[in-house]
Design a protein around this motif. Sequence first.
Motif, PDB file in Angstrom:
ATOM      1  N   GLN A 200      31.044  38.114  40.999  1.00 36.42           N
ATOM      2  CA  GLN A 200      30.685  38.114  42.412  1.00 36.42           C
ATOM      3  C   GLN A 200      31.927  37.959  43.283  1.00 36.42           C
ATOM      4  OE1 GLN A 200      28.279  34.665  43.401  1.00 36.42           O
ATOM      5  NE2 GLN A 200      29.470  33.321  42.096  1.00 36.42           N
ATOM      6  N   ASN A 201      31.750  38.352  44.565  1.00 34.63           N
ATOM      7  CA  ASN A 201      32.834  38.080  45.505  1.00 34.63           C
ATOM      8  C   ASN A 201      32.727  36.621  45.953  1.00 34.63           C
ATOM      9  OD1 ASN A 201      30.698  38.184  47.331  1.00 34.63           O
ATOM     10  ND2 ASN A 201      31.540  39.827  48.577  1.00 34.63           N
ATOM     11  N   GLN A 202      33.498  36.244  46.941  1.00 34.43           N
ATOM     12  CA  GLN A 202      33.612  34.819  47.283  1.00 34.43           C
ATOM     13  C   GLN A 202      32.591  34.346  48.323  1.00 34.43           C
ATOM     14  OE1 GLN A 202      35.977  32.659  45.568  1.00 34.43           O
ATOM     15  NE2 GLN A 202      35.760  34.483  44.309  1.00 34.43           N
ATOM     16  N   ILE A 203      31.584  35.176  48.613  1.00 33.40           N
ATOM     17  CA  ILE A 203      30.521  34.764  49.532  1.00 33.40           C
ATOM     18  C   ILE A 203      29.452  34.016  48.729  1.00 33.40           C
ATOM     19  CG2 ILE A 203      28.816  35.523  51.223  1.00 33.40           C
ATOM     20  CD1 ILE A 203      31.712  36.065  52.054  1.00 33.40           C
ATOM     21  N   GLN A 204      29.219  32.760  49.086  1.00 30.06           N
ATOM     22  CA  GLN A 204      28.265  31.942  48.345  1.00 30.06           C
ATOM     23  C   GLN A 204      26.821  32.353  48.627  1.00 30.06           C
ATOM     24  OE1 GLN A 204      30.694  27.748  48.235  1.00 30.06           O
ATOM     25  NE2 GLN A 204      28.473  27.619  48.188  1.00 30.06           N
ATOM     26  N   GLY A 205      25.931  31.875  47.780  1.00 27.38           N
ATOM     27  CA  GLY A 205      24.507  32.143  47.951  1.00 27.38           C
ATOM     28  C   GLY A 205      23.703  31.788  46.720  1.00 27.38           C
ATOM     29  N   LEU A 206      24.340  31.901  45.534  1.00 28.44           N
ATOM     30  CA  LEU A 206      23.651  31.586  44.287  1.00 28.44           C
ATOM     31  C   LEU A 206      23.427  30.079  44.162  1.00 28.44           C
ATOM     32  CD1 LEU A 206      22.597  32.429  41.445  1.00 28.44           C
ATOM     33  CD2 LEU A 206      24.962  32.194  40.638  1.00 28.44           C
ATOM     34  N   GLN A 207      22.205  29.703  43.770  1.00 28.22           N
ATOM     35  CA  GLN A 207      21.876  28.311  43.495  1.00 28.22           C
ATOM     36  C   GLN A 207      21.168  28.207  42.143  1.00 28.22           C
ATOM     37  OE1 GLN A 207      19.519  27.026  46.938  1.00 28.22           O
ATOM     38  NE2 GLN A 207      21.348  26.080  47.818  1.00 28.22           N
ATOM     39  N   VAL A 208      21.443  27.108  41.445  1.00 26.62           N
ATOM     40  CA  VAL A 208      20.850  26.822  40.137  1.00 26.62           C
ATOM     41  C   VAL A 208      20.040  25.543  40.253  1.00 26.62           C
ATOM     42  CG1 VAL A 208      21.402  26.126  37.772  1.00 26.62           C
ATOM     43  CG2 VAL A 208      22.710  27.952  38.871  1.00 26.62           C
TER      44      VAL A 208
ATOM     45  N   ARG B 165      18.253  31.108  42.123  1.00 30.43           N
ATOM     46  CA  ARG B 165      17.827  31.918  43.264  1.00 30.43           C
ATOM     47  C   ARG B 165      19.064  32.247  44.085  1.00 30.43           C
ATOM     48  NH1 ARG B 165      14.997  27.162  47.076  1.00 30.43           N
ATOM     49  NH2 ARG B 165      16.963  26.185  47.713  1.00 30.43           N
ATOM     50  N   VAL B 166      18.888  33.151  45.040  1.00 32.23           N
ATOM     51  CA  VAL B 166      19.972  33.486  45.964  1.00 32.23           C
ATOM     52  C   VAL B 166      19.447  33.318  47.382  1.00 32.23           C
ATOM     53  CG1 VAL B 166      21.576  35.265  46.758  1.00 32.23           C
ATOM     54  CG2 VAL B 166      21.000  35.102  44.314  1.00 32.23           C
ATOM     55  N   LEU B 167      20.168  32.559  48.200  1.00 38.08           N
ATOM     56  CA  LEU B 167      19.790  32.402  49.600  1.00 38.08           C
ATOM     57  C   LEU B 167      20.093  33.700  50.348  1.00 38.08           C
ATOM     58  CD1 LEU B 167      21.217  28.829  50.365  1.00 38.08           C
ATOM     59  CD2 LEU B 167      18.970  29.455  49.457  1.00 38.08           C
ATOM     60  N   ALA B 168      19.315  33.985  51.384  1.00 43.40           N
ATOM     61  CA  ALA B 168      19.630  35.129  52.241  1.00 43.40           C
ATOM     62  C   ALA B 168      20.984  34.880  52.901  1.00 43.40           C
ATOM     63  CB  ALA B 168      18.541  35.335  53.280  1.00 43.40           C
ATOM     64  N   ASN B 169      21.722  35.939  53.113  1.00 43.44           N
ATOM     65  CA  ASN B 169      23.109  35.833  53.566  1.00 43.44           C
ATOM     66  C   ASN B 169      23.202  35.744  55.089  1.00 43.44           C
ATOM     67  OD1 ASN B 169      25.891  35.953  53.771  1.00 43.44           O
ATOM     68  ND2 ASN B 169      26.021  38.142  53.334  1.00 43.44           N
ATOM     69  N   SER B 170      23.705  34.618  55.588  1.00 49.27           N
ATOM     70  CA  SER B 170      23.882  34.456  57.032  1.00 49.27           C
ATOM     71  C   SER B 170      25.305  34.790  57.464  1.00 49.27           C
ATOM     72  CB  SER B 170      23.538  33.013  57.448  1.00 49.27           C
ATOM     73  OG  SER B 170      24.363  32.095  56.755  1.00 49.27           O
ATOM     74  N   SER B 171      26.157  35.170  56.491  1.00 48.66           N
ATOM     75  CA  SER B 171      27.536  35.558  56.796  1.00 48.66           C
ATOM     76  C   SER B 171      27.583  37.018  57.228  1.00 48.66           C
ATOM     77  CB  SER B 171      28.413  35.353  55.555  1.00 48.66           C
ATOM     78  OG  SER B 171      29.651  36.013  55.697  1.00 48.66           O
ATOM     79  N   MET B 172      28.484  37.347  58.127  1.00 48.86           N
ATOM     80  CA  MET B 172      28.622  38.746  58.552  1.00 48.86           C
ATOM     81  C   MET B 172      29.207  39.614  57.435  1.00 48.86           C
ATOM     82  SD  MET B 172      27.187  38.701  61.418  1.00 48.86           S
ATOM     83  CE  MET B 172      27.440  40.409  61.888  1.00 48.86           C
ATOM     84  N   GLU B 173      29.887  38.983  56.480  1.00 46.94           N
ATOM     85  CA  GLU B 173      30.422  39.739  55.344  1.00 46.94           C
ATOM     86  C   GLU B 173      29.383  39.772  54.226  1.00 46.94           C
ATOM     87  OE1 GLU B 173      34.049  39.701  52.055  1.00 46.94           O
ATOM     88  OE2 GLU B 173      34.191  38.393  53.815  1.00 46.94           O
ATOM     89  N   SER B 174      29.149  40.932  53.658  1.00 48.87           N
ATOM     90  CA  SER B 174      28.145  41.073  52.608  1.00 48.87           C
ATOM     91  C   SER B 174      28.545  40.321  51.348  1.00 48.87           C
ATOM     92  CB  SER B 174      27.947  42.548  52.256  1.00 48.87           C
ATOM     93  OG  SER B 174      27.381  43.260  53.333  1.00 48.87           O
ATOM     94  N   ARG B 175      27.541  39.738  50.689  1.00 49.18           N
ATOM     95  CA  ARG B 175      27.765  39.156  49.370  1.00 49.18           C
ATOM     96  C   ARG B 175      27.553  40.257  48.335  1.00 49.18           C
ATOM     97  NH1 ARG B 175      24.675  36.672  45.177  1.00 49.18           N
ATOM     98  NH2 ARG B 175      26.011  35.255  43.992  1.00 49.18           N
ATOM     99  N   ILE B 176      28.512  40.419  47.420  1.00 50.55           N
ATOM    100  CA  ILE B 176      28.412  41.393  46.342  1.00 50.55           C
ATOM    101  C   ILE B 176      28.271  40.634  45.027  1.00 50.55           C
ATOM    102  CG2 ILE B 176      29.539  43.295  45.105  1.00 50.55           C
ATOM    103  CD1 ILE B 176      28.744  44.034  47.951  1.00 50.55           C
ATOM    104  N   SER B 177      27.290  41.024  44.240  1.00 52.22           N
ATOM    105  CA  SER B 177      27.015  40.361  42.970  1.00 52.22           C
ATOM    106  C   SER B 177      26.742  41.431  41.932  1.00 52.22           C
ATOM    107  CB  SER B 177      25.808  39.434  43.156  1.00 52.22           C
ATOM    108  OG  SER B 177      25.223  39.113  41.930  1.00 52.22           O
ATOM    109  N   ILE B 178      27.460  41.370  40.814  1.00 51.90           N
ATOM    110  CA  ILE B 178      27.340  42.389  39.773  1.00 51.90           C
ATOM    111  C   ILE B 178      26.942  41.700  38.477  1.00 51.90           C
ATOM    112  CG2 ILE B 178      28.597  44.113  38.429  1.00 51.90           C
ATOM    113  CD1 ILE B 178      30.435  44.114  41.169  1.00 51.90           C
ATOM    114  N   VAL B 179      25.781  42.037  37.975  1.00 53.00           N
ATOM    115  CA  VAL B 179      25.303  41.392  36.753  1.00 53.00           C
ATOM    116  C   VAL B 179      25.111  42.426  35.657  1.00 53.00           C
ATOM    117  CG1 VAL B 179      24.176  39.417  37.841  1.00 53.00           C
ATOM    118  CG2 VAL B 179      22.907  41.521  37.601  1.00 53.00           C
ATOM    119  N   ILE B 180      25.394  42.001  34.435  1.00 51.39           N
ATOM    120  CA  ILE B 180      24.969  42.781  33.271  1.00 51.39           C
ATOM    121  C   ILE B 180      24.064  41.877  32.450  1.00 51.39           C
ATOM    122  CG2 ILE B 180      25.643  43.949  31.156  1.00 51.39           C
ATOM    123  CD1 ILE B 180      27.925  45.185  32.478  1.00 51.39           C
ATOM    124  N   PHE B 181      22.837  42.369  32.250  1.00 48.19           N
ATOM    125  CA  PHE B 181      21.852  41.647  31.452  1.00 48.19           C
ATOM    126  C   PHE B 181      21.971  42.133  30.008  1.00 48.19           C
ATOM    127  CE2 PHE B 181      20.066  41.910  35.745  1.00 48.19           C
ATOM    128  CZ  PHE B 181      19.811  40.575  36.008  1.00 48.19           C
TER     129      PHE B 181
END
Length: 364
Positions: free
Chosen positions: A247-255, A293-309
């Motif tokens: 992922q990039n440095q925009i937070q949002g993921l929570q465990v 879960r991932v919170l909705a992004n309130s930052s003007m910069e997009s959060r990018i997340s790349i997963v391989i399952f």
Amino acid sequence: MAAAGSSVVGYDRMKEVKEFDDSKIGVKGLSDTGITTIPRFFVHPPETLSDVKSSSVQIEIPVIDLANVGSDHHRSKIIEQIRDAAKIWGFFQVINHGVQASILEDTIAAIKAFHEQPMEIKAKHYLREEGRGVMYASNNDLFRAEAACWHDSLQVWMSPEPPQVEEIPGICRKEVVEWDKNAKKVADTVTELLSLGLGLEAGKFRDLTFSDTRVFVGHIYPYCPQADLTLGITPHTDPGIVTVLLQNQIQGLQVKHENQWVDVKPVPGGLIVNIGDFLQIVSNGEYKSVQHRVLANSSMESRISIVIFFNLAKWRESGKYGPLPELLTPEKPALYRDFTAQEFNQNFYSKGFDSKSFIEKIKL
């Protein structure tokens, strides 16, 4: 406020969902129009939103350094760290994993570039055909979930039946193929350590084809004007063996840890690994698949997340799977019954994302 919008007089939720899907605009397109209120079908019910906020908890998921994984002196300690993280957290970050920083950066940049293309270019790839090939869409569970989430995704099934390379969008084709190879190397290292952590042979998970079904998913979480009314992704557990996340440095993921949500702070150059439901079952509950879960992004910069399952490619001749017999003793009997591929797949594709519903179904 109602996610189940069909209960509101005069509101046809499914009609709006279908119109949104048919438009192929995605949430990135909605965000780019400058809307100040989100469509009603994105609004989640109060019980889902009651604890949606950044965590005040000052604990973080384990960070494990793989720099000396080939050294006998350090290997036993790394096995112990990964085993403990998989048992207690179900999530951990790995650093010094052997993937060059330039590959991480190029992969993030390529997925961002794909999602930032004009809608009419991306729309050529927009479809709903889960389980194979290439699919760009907003919310793969859009028609199954009670409320939509604020993200779009590019999904590419890389194995065991990869698409024709030309099917992968040109703007990120090279990076998707390259990332699949690199993420698999990391997953193979991690699953070997996880196997050793259970007292099994290093190659046990490899022999069981535990990383041979792979799906690449490149998410974008664009700016959301009402981030307190929706989610980026609802609480869920991953169904497979392990997931590798870049992922990039925009937070949002929570465990979810000890019944509270914990922010996952990105470590520069790090990769996040989490345990899936399948691995919890075959490890007979030794390793934990946990809600995230991932919170909705309130930052003007997009959060990018790349997963391989990562999941297994070859089922046993019996057509069933369950806890590995080598891990069962009279003192530690099976916690779960055996299940079939059909049960496993039907559970995932028949509903929206959720938490451990399959594990609960097969618990003895």
